[in-house]
Scaffold this active site. Sequence first.
Site, PDB file in Angstrom:
ATOM      1  N   ARG A   1      -1.079 -11.013  15.194  1.00 44.72           N
ATOM      2  CA  ARG A   1      -1.610 -12.310  15.596  1.00 44.72           C
ATOM      3  C   ARG A   1      -2.353 -12.281  16.919  1.00 44.72           C
ATOM      4  O   ARG A   1      -2.885 -13.302  17.360  1.00 44.72           O
ATOM      5  CB  ARG A   1      -0.477 -13.339  15.622  1.00 44.72           C
ATOM      6  CG  ARG A   1      -0.019 -13.743  14.237  1.00 44.72           C
ATOM      7  CD  ARG A   1       1.322 -14.437  14.254  1.00 44.72           C
ATOM      8  NE  ARG A   1       2.415 -13.505  14.481  1.00 44.72           N
ATOM      9  CZ  ARG A   1       3.702 -13.827  14.412  1.00 44.72           C
ATOM     10  NH1 ARG A   1       4.044 -15.067  14.126  1.00 44.72           N
ATOM     11  NH2 ARG A   1       4.627 -12.907  14.616  1.00 44.72           N
TER      12      ARG A   1
ATOM     13  N   LYS B   1      -0.535 -19.636   5.872  1.00 54.29           N
ATOM     14  CA  LYS B   1      -1.481 -20.226   6.805  1.00 54.29           C
ATOM     15  C   LYS B   1      -1.615 -19.321   8.027  1.00 54.29           C
ATOM     16  O   LYS B   1      -0.728 -18.512   8.290  1.00 54.29           O
ATOM     17  CB  LYS B   1      -1.062 -21.638   7.224  1.00 54.29           C
ATOM     18  CG  LYS B   1       0.416 -21.933   7.374  1.00 54.29           C
ATOM     19  CD  LYS B   1       1.184 -21.115   8.349  1.00 54.29           C
ATOM     20  CE  LYS B   1       0.677 -21.168   9.754  1.00 54.29           C
ATOM     21  NZ  LYS B   1       1.348 -20.162  10.623  1.00 54.29           N
TER      22      LYS B   1
ATOM     23  N   ARG C   1       0.827  -1.210   0.000  1.00 56.61           N
ATOM     24  CA  ARG C   1       0.000   0.000   0.000  1.00 56.61           C
ATOM     25  C   ARG C   1       0.860   1.258   0.000  1.00 56.61           C
ATOM     26  O   ARG C   1       0.370   2.347  -0.225  1.00 56.61           O
ATOM     27  CB  ARG C   1      -0.934  -0.025   1.215  1.00 56.61           C
ATOM     28  CG  ARG C   1      -2.015  -1.102   1.118  1.00 56.61           C
ATOM     29  CD  ARG C   1      -2.776  -1.241   2.416  1.00 56.61           C
ATOM     30  NE  ARG C   1      -1.929  -1.732   3.500  1.00 56.61           N
ATOM     31  CZ  ARG C   1      -2.354  -1.966   4.731  1.00 56.61           C
ATOM     32  NH1 ARG C   1      -3.616  -1.740   5.032  1.00 56.61           N
ATOM     33  NH2 ARG C   1      -1.531  -2.417   5.653  1.00 56.61           N
TER      34      ARG C   1
END
Length: 360
Positions: A173, A101, A38
């Site tokens: 996370r 993942k 971005r």
Amino acid sequence: MVETPIRFGILGCADIARKLSRAITISPNSTLYAIGSRSLDKAKKFAAENDFPPSAKIYDSYEAVLYDPDVDAVYVPLPTSLHVKWAVLAAEKKKHLLLEKPVALNVAEFDLIIEACEANGVQFMDGTMWMHHPRTVKIKEFLSDSEQFGQLTTVHSIFTNGGDEDFLKNDIRVKPELDGLGALGDIGWYCIRSILWVVDYELPKTVTALRGAILNEAGVILACGSSFEWEDGKTSTFHCSFLSNMTIDITAIGTKGTLHLHDFVIPQEEKTATFSAASKTGFMELAKGWVPLPSQYVVTTDIPQEACMVREFSRLVKSINEGNSKPETVWASISRKTQLVLDAVKESIEKGFQPVQVVA
């Protein structure tokens, strides 16, 4: 004749993308072709710091990478909450998809991604690197040996990696809007995959999360575990945590043998990996020791496991692009089963650690 490498584009400048950029460079059949962020300055900095070739395209958006007709495949290391949007668009733009993942927040999102891949004839693979290490093949040979290992009875998997104060407050996370699966999605994914791998991807009948799961104030899982049960009596457990010292173990126990593996996600050394296997062991007279002693095995690899993954993915892509084959569906099947079990663990936690049936 020089082989034309598969041209990779990368969406975003996540830290894990540094590792995959190196893997794409090391792999003999792939090349870094484009990076999109971005921020154009961020993309330029990432390319400079990660040995992108001077000819690489630097873009100020993810879309630009996907709209580049010369990009064969994309690696997507974006937060899990963004996977559906960008993975589906990548497939629609006919870009083969190497997706970090956890693949999705739930199996419904996962299915949207795979439907897009199937509709557009592109290869899908998730970023579970350890499955591509040659050690994995050697271990499977032992587990499949009815004379040495016998019949599987139980398997246990652990992945813990303690985060510091900054990680536990600020990492994506632990943010519900970015990677809401927390430790379960990030490192529990590896544990679940390892158990499924040992049982040849036979889904458990029942999943029961273990009491004691720890969530942060935002409701994101920081530590959890679960037990699995199969109809034939096999059992397993796993534990994952952002709050404990690093441990990365698999123990698989059969009627005749035992496997111990202490670094299954990332080997302690990049090009040398070990495992321990014991068969038909017992005690010496007066229990003075074991006989026979477990055997230690060493497996070497010419390139690191992440480059092995890129090499295999690129091989599949090349075969598809040249019209020699269709996308290999086994990787999507394995990923979906991992996602199904992960969903069941999360549901069990949310239901107060009640058993949850796994339905394919």
